[in-house]
Design a protein around this motif. Structure first.
Motif, short mmCIF file in Angstrom:
data_model
loop_
_atom_site.label_atom_id
_atom_site.label_comp_id
_atom_site.label_asym_id
_atom_site.label_seq_id
_atom_site.Cartn_x
_atom_site.Cartn_y
_atom_site.Cartn_z
N ASN A 131 0.84 -1.20 0.00
CA ASN A 131 0.00 0.00 0.00
C ASN A 131 0.87 1.25 0.00
OD1 ASN A 131 -1.85 -2.17 1.60
ND2 ASN A 131 -3.09 -0.76 0.40
N ASP B 283 0.65 5.65 -0.08
CA ASP B 283 -0.14 6.87 0.01
C ASP B 283 0.55 7.99 -0.75
OD1 ASP B 283 -2.03 5.65 1.64
OD2 ASP B 283 -1.01 6.25 3.48
N SER B 284 -0.23 8.94 -1.23
CA SER B 284 0.34 10.13 -1.85
C SER B 284 1.10 10.93 -0.80
CB SER B 284 -0.76 10.99 -2.47
OG SER B 284 -1.67 11.43 -1.48
N GLY C 73 -0.93 12.38 1.83
CA GLY C 73 -1.75 11.44 2.60
C GLY C 73 -3.20 11.40 2.21
N ARG D 232 -4.47 10.46 -0.88
CA ARG D 232 -4.82 9.45 -1.89
C ARG D 232 -4.14 8.13 -1.53
NH1 ARG D 232 -3.34 13.95 -4.18
NH2 ARG D 232 -1.39 13.17 -5.08
N HIS D 233 -4.87 7.06 -1.73
CA HIS D 233 -4.42 5.76 -1.25
C HIS D 233 -4.40 4.76 -2.42
CE1 HIS D 233 -5.06 7.65 2.61
NE2 HIS D 233 -6.32 7.88 2.25
N TYR D 234 -3.25 4.17 -2.63
CA TYR D 234 -3.04 3.27 -3.76
C TYR D 234 -2.73 1.87 -3.27
CZ TYR D 234 -2.66 7.67 -6.26
OH TYR D 234 -2.91 8.91 -6.78
N ARG D 235 -3.10 0.91 -4.10
CA ARG D 235 -2.87 -0.50 -3.80
C ARG D 235 -2.01 -1.08 -4.91
NH1 ARG D 235 -8.27 -3.45 -3.60
NH2 ARG D 235 -7.87 -4.09 -5.75
N TYR E 92 -6.25 1.33 -6.94
CA TYR E 92 -6.73 2.16 -5.84
C TYR E 92 -7.22 1.28 -4.70
CZ TYR E 92 -6.42 5.69 -9.44
OH TYR E 92 -5.95 6.50 -10.44
N ASP E 93 -7.09 1.78 -3.49
CA ASP E 93 -7.46 1.01 -2.31
C ASP E 93 -8.97 1.09 -2.10
OD1 ASP E 93 -7.01 -0.64 -0.18
OD2 ASP E 93 -6.46 0.97 1.20
#
Length: 290
Positions: A43, A45-46, A49, A51-54, A105-106
């Protein structure tokens, strides 16, 4: 204007690729298991904090290559994981199976139109490219042995738009660039010899592959509500064969090996899986068709 002198292409975000309900419901290979790859998740994060990416990582199960893994970074990673087929992964044993990094995206589903529009289009796409270069790649390289001379970036639709924009923005980031169904009507971008010659690294070759389905077309631009009348006029002026023209233009530039192919009978959505299968084989160093 003569496109050979200055090809102004309005880089298009075609109608966003919509994941099917089936893809959202059926288990992915990460859940059911693969005979050829194992799956892990990271995981990211931008920096702010917000934006959350997977990152769904697929690692070949066989013996690691002597010179580290080639790596393929896939945009629309949630969709890519949903479409991935184990038979495709099995084909890669005939070459050098790449590490797959599916950047998604998460979220629970496979599709987030607002986030991908922000990341893949306009000036905000530069922030996403920075995220790939400064956070995602270092995180991947900290966990896996990567061959930095065999890196592929793959994208479809808005993702194809991002691939082409990133190619001119930072052509040293990847060696192979695969833009599938890059609908070229959304944002103006000029591809001319001067720009490309200044930016392509000397002494290296970048492989650029543009592909598109025969049944793809433009959305109803006259009804497009995201811009001025001038912008809609510019969108409408983009030729239907812009992908082919762009590939031909890039092919004449030093430091680039560019090609274009049209797939008969396929529409925009169908090209996602077609392009994914093709891209996997190319990243493994195999002919694109079995």
């Amino acid at each position: 204007m003569n496109w050979k002198q200055t090809l102004t292409v309005v880089l298009l975000s075609a109608l966003p690729f919509m994941a099917s309900a089936d893809n959202q419901e059926k288990p992915t290979l990460a859940a059911t298991g693969s005979a050829h790859y194992r799956f892990e998740r990271l995981n990211i994060d931008s920096p702010d904090g917000e934006r959350h990416y997977r990152l769904d990582i697929a690692i070949p199960d066989g013996t690691a290559p002597a010179t580290d893994y080639p790596v393929m970074y896939l945009l629309d990673g949630n969709n890519a994981l949903a479409e991935l087929q184990d038979s495709w992964l099995g084909e890669l044993d005939a070459g050098t199976p790449p590490l797959l990094v599916m950047i998604g995206y998460d979220i629970e589903g496979t599709y987030d139109g607002e986030q991908r529009t922000r990341d893949y289009t306009g000036t905000t796409s530069r922030a996403f490219l920075d995220l790939i270069e400064t956070k995602i790649k270092p995180e991947v390289q900290a966990h896996y042995a990567i061959d930095l001379n065999r890196q592929t970036l793959w994208g479809h639709s808005f993702g194809g738009l991002f691939v082409l924009s990133a190619l001119l923005e930072r052509p040293d980031a990847f060696q192979t660039w695969i833009a599938a169904s890059a609908s070229l009507w959304y944002q103006p971008m000029t591809f001319d010899n001067g720009m490309a010659l200044r930016k392509f690294p000397e002494g290296t070759t970048r492989t650029v592959r543009l592909i598109r389905g025969e049944r793809e077309g433009k959305p109803p631009i006259a009804q497009f509500d995201g811009g001025s009348p001038e912008r809609r006029k510019a969108m409408q002026a983009v030729p239907s064969d812009a992908n082919r023209l762009l590939a031909e233009h890039l092919a004449i530039l030093p430091g680039a090996e560019a090609s274009y192919e049209q797939f008969n009978g396929r529409n925009h959505g169908q090209m996602f899986s077609t392009a994914l299968h093709l891209g996997l084989r190319r990243a493994a160093g195999l002919p694109e068709r079995p």
